[in-house]
Scaffold this motif. Structure first.
Motif, mmCIF file in Angstrom:
data_model
loop_
_atom_site.group_PDB
_atom_site.id
_atom_site.type_symbol
_atom_site.label_atom_id
_atom_site.label_comp_id
_atom_site.label_asym_id
_atom_site.label_seq_id
_atom_site.Cartn_x
_atom_site.Cartn_y
_atom_site.Cartn_z
ATOM 1 N N HIS A 180 0.905 -1.226 -0.109
ATOM 2 C CA HIS A 180 -0.058 0.039 0.102
ATOM 3 C C HIS A 180 0.880 1.274 0.004
ATOM 4 C CE1 HIS A 180 -2.518 3.135 1.634
ATOM 5 N NE2 HIS A 180 -3.582 2.356 1.209
ATOM 6 N N GLU A 181 0.870 1.981 -1.117
ATOM 7 C CA GLU A 181 1.913 2.919 -1.042
ATOM 8 C C GLU A 181 1.012 4.120 -1.819
ATOM 9 O OE1 GLU A 181 5.535 4.352 -4.254
ATOM 10 O OE2 GLU A 181 4.730 2.205 -4.411
ATOM 11 N N LEU A 182 1.334 5.431 -1.221
ATOM 12 C CA LEU A 182 0.771 6.681 -1.289
ATOM 13 C C LEU A 182 1.535 7.335 -2.181
ATOM 14 C CD1 LEU A 182 -0.533 7.993 2.233
ATOM 15 C CD2 LEU A 182 -1.774 7.364 0.174
ATOM 16 N N ARG A 183 1.099 7.478 -3.593
ATOM 17 C CA ARG A 183 2.026 8.182 -4.560
ATOM 18 C C ARG A 183 1.602 9.805 -4.761
ATOM 19 N NH1 ARG A 183 3.278 4.590 -8.777
ATOM 20 N NH2 ARG A 183 3.877 2.714 -7.907
ATOM 21 N N ALA A 184 0.605 10.170 -3.975
ATOM 22 C CA ALA A 184 0.389 11.685 -4.129
ATOM 23 C C ALA A 184 -0.722 11.624 -2.998
ATOM 24 C CB ALA A 184 -0.385 11.956 -5.469
ATOM 25 N N PRO A 185 -1.156 12.945 -2.460
ATOM 26 C CA PRO A 185 -2.127 12.893 -1.433
ATOM 27 C C PRO A 185 -3.435 12.647 -2.016
ATOM 28 C CG PRO A 185 -0.850 15.285 -1.792
ATOM 29 C CD PRO A 185 -0.181 14.433 -2.933
ATOM 30 N N GLY A 186 -3.914 11.711 -1.306
ATOM 31 C CA GLY A 186 -5.175 11.024 -1.466
ATOM 32 C C GLY A 186 -5.170 10.075 -2.773
ATOM 33 N N ASP A 234 2.563 8.247 -11.956
ATOM 34 C CA ASP A 234 3.308 7.092 -12.018
ATOM 35 C C ASP A 234 4.285 7.413 -13.113
ATOM 36 O OD1 ASP A 234 3.826 4.236 -11.722
ATOM 37 O OD2 ASP A 234 2.403 3.509 -13.156
ATOM 38 N N ALA A 235 4.718 8.494 -13.022
ATOM 39 C CA ALA A 235 5.596 8.959 -14.192
ATOM 40 C C ALA A 235 6.835 8.145 -14.217
ATOM 41 C CB ALA A 235 5.861 10.485 -14.001
ATOM 42 N N ALA A 236 7.180 7.830 -13.292
ATOM 43 C CA ALA A 236 8.661 7.103 -13.231
ATOM 44 C C ALA A 236 8.496 5.641 -13.864
ATOM 45 C CB ALA A 236 9.503 7.115 -11.746
ATOM 46 N N GLY A 237 7.421 4.969 -13.560
ATOM 47 C CA GLY A 237 7.040 3.836 -14.002
ATOM 48 C C GLY A 237 7.024 3.849 -15.595
ATOM 49 N N LEU A 238 5.933 4.879 -16.090
ATOM 50 C CA LEU A 238 5.670 4.948 -17.599
ATOM 51 C C LEU A 238 7.027 5.285 -17.969
ATOM 52 C CD1 LEU A 238 4.095 5.209 -19.981
ATOM 53 C CD2 LEU A 238 3.618 7.709 -19.011
ATOM 54 N N GLU A 239 7.978 6.139 -17.533
ATOM 55 C CA GLU A 239 9.176 6.531 -18.258
ATOM 56 C C GLU A 239 10.079 5.434 -18.307
ATOM 57 O OE1 GLU A 239 12.216 8.548 -20.475
ATOM 58 O OE2 GLU A 239 10.114 8.942 -19.828
#
Length: 435
Positions: free
Chosen positions: A192-198, A337-342
């Motif tokens: 369970h990982e928070l990637r951005a607020p909310g 998820d920019a890092a994953g996409l890149e």
């Protein structure tokens, strides 16, 4: 110690297993399973549609009719209250939508049978039994009589009953045809990982095999809100480790999304419904030119589709991903998820990524050389807003059509929109009896 809900669903699972065993072992001509449904029969519902529509003012407003229905239902059958979420407001709104949908489409009974057959399959995860529809029917008729008073007629009652029987028989048949499939799947939260607020990215591992296709979605239930379900796209193609991924944005309304983002931790559990949806990629399109359009958490199914495409090496792919932000006020937000996409985009020359505003993108400028041969897959975040007053998907479809992509090449569904349509009959907390 199990909760009452867990015990109830375990009992249902054992009951269905016994029914399936009896069906397999019994000769075809001697099977007498009490709840084996006959195929629902379509009929010309035009006359009933006109009669019910003309008399709707007698029982209006629909919201008060629904409130009376549930009051009668729970007074007569208090045990049924446990099948519903604590707050009934959402369910009442959706049941009103279902009745409007039924009445508005009663002249297309074959389509209604298909739609409500799917609803019946999805209702299995809620613990609804066929006998409980009889209690619902009695409560509906009593509510109709109470509201219409002396103006209620036998002809009106017969029309409502024919309409209800069509929908219920399709639901019972749909549930019966899915008896070999688990009604739901328990799963453990492995990450369970928070990637951005909310906004959280969840990984879960079902306790039983869970078969699905990239691009589909699944309804999730949190133990914090029993009997409340919401659909989320699966953000990972099927993988040997069996883990599933979901991208969830909290809405601030105290619902399922908030429970999954703020109340769920690694090691916790969730419950899954069967996979559904219209974004799965057919094998014959693996080598076709594809346009993937996503905004916000609509990126989740596109991520799964890209993994599916990448795993197949048989065709020459030309895929363009048009990625917008998640809705009003988020134009400046970085993609979560920019890092994953890149990382995925590197060394994959068949993939072109175009970043654009989901509401203002010019689809004709995405570089497609032959729109008539392209297939477009669309998944927009529920927070995305159209600029014409139409729904966001409808606006995108109109722009794609204007760019030259045929209607038959457009792929989308309405997961999470909360309406019953021919394209999505399995939306969250929707049904005749249970939420």
């Amino acid at each position: 110690m199990n909760t009452p809900s867990e015990d109830y669903h375990a009992l249902l699972a054992r009951h269905d297993a016994m029914r399936l065993r009896r069906r397999i072992l019994a000769p075809a001509d001697t099977r007498t399973d009490r709840w084996t449904a006959e195929a629902p029969r379509a009929y010309d519902g035009t006359a009933d549609q006109l009669l019910i529509s003309d008399a709707l003012p007698l029982v209006a407003p629909m919201e008060e009719l629904i409130a009376d229905l549930y009051r009668v239902l729970f007074e007569r059958h208090p045990y049924l209250r446990a099948l519903f979420p604590e707050s009934m407001a959402f369910q009442q709104d959706h049941l009103a939508s279902i009745f409007h949908y039924l009445i508005g489409n009663l002249h297309h009974t074959d389509e209604l049978i298909r739609v409500f057959g799917q609803l019946g399959r999805d209702h299995r995860k809620l613990g609804v039994r066929p006998a409980q529809f009889g209690a619902f029917e009695e409560a509906l008729i009593e509510a109709l009589r109470l509201r219409a008073g002396i103006r209620w007629t036998g002809a009106l009652e017969d029309a409502w009953l024919r309409m209800l029987h069509l929908a219920v028989s399709a639901m019972v048949r749909g549930a019966d045809e899915a008896i070999a499939e688990p009604p739901s799947w328990e799963a453990t939260v492995t990450s369970h990982e928070l990637r951005a607020p909310g906004l959280a990215v969840l990984r879960v591992r079902p306790h039983q095999p869970y078969t699905f296709a990239a691009g589909q979605y699944a309804s999730l239930e949190s133990p914090l809100l029993e009997q409340a379900w919401r659909p989320y796209y699966l953000a990972r193609a099927p993988h040997p480790d069996g883990e599933l991924e979901f991208h969830v944005r909290a809405r601030g309304a105290g619902g399922v999304s908030d429970a999954l983002v703020h109340g769920t931790r690694t090691g916790g559990t969730v419950r899954l419904g069967a996979p559904r949806g219209a974004l799965a990629l057919p094998d014959h399109l693996l080598s076709a030119d594809l346009l993937l359009i996503a905004s916000g958490t609509g990126w989740a199914p596109m991520k799964a589709l890209l993994q599916r495409i990448d795993a197949d090496r048989s065709g020459v792919h030309r895929v363009r991903l048009l990625l917008g932000h998640g809705g009003p006020g988020r134009a400046g937000e970085e993609m979560y998820d920019a890092a994953g996409l890149e990382a995925f985009r590197r060394n994959r020359p068949w993939l072109t990524v175009v970043t654009a505003d989901a509401g203002g993108a010019r689809f004709e400028d995405t570089g497609a050389r032959s729109p008539a041969r392209q297939h477009a897959f669309v998944a927009l975040s529920p927070e995305a807003a159209g600029t014409t007053g139409a729904g966001p998907e409808q606006e995108v479809v109109a722009r794609l059509a204007a760019a030259g992509i045929p209607q038959t090449h457009l792929h989308l569904d309405t997961a999470g929109r909360g309406t019953v349509t021919g394209r999505s009959a399995s939306t969250t907390r929707t049904g005749l009896l249970s939420a």
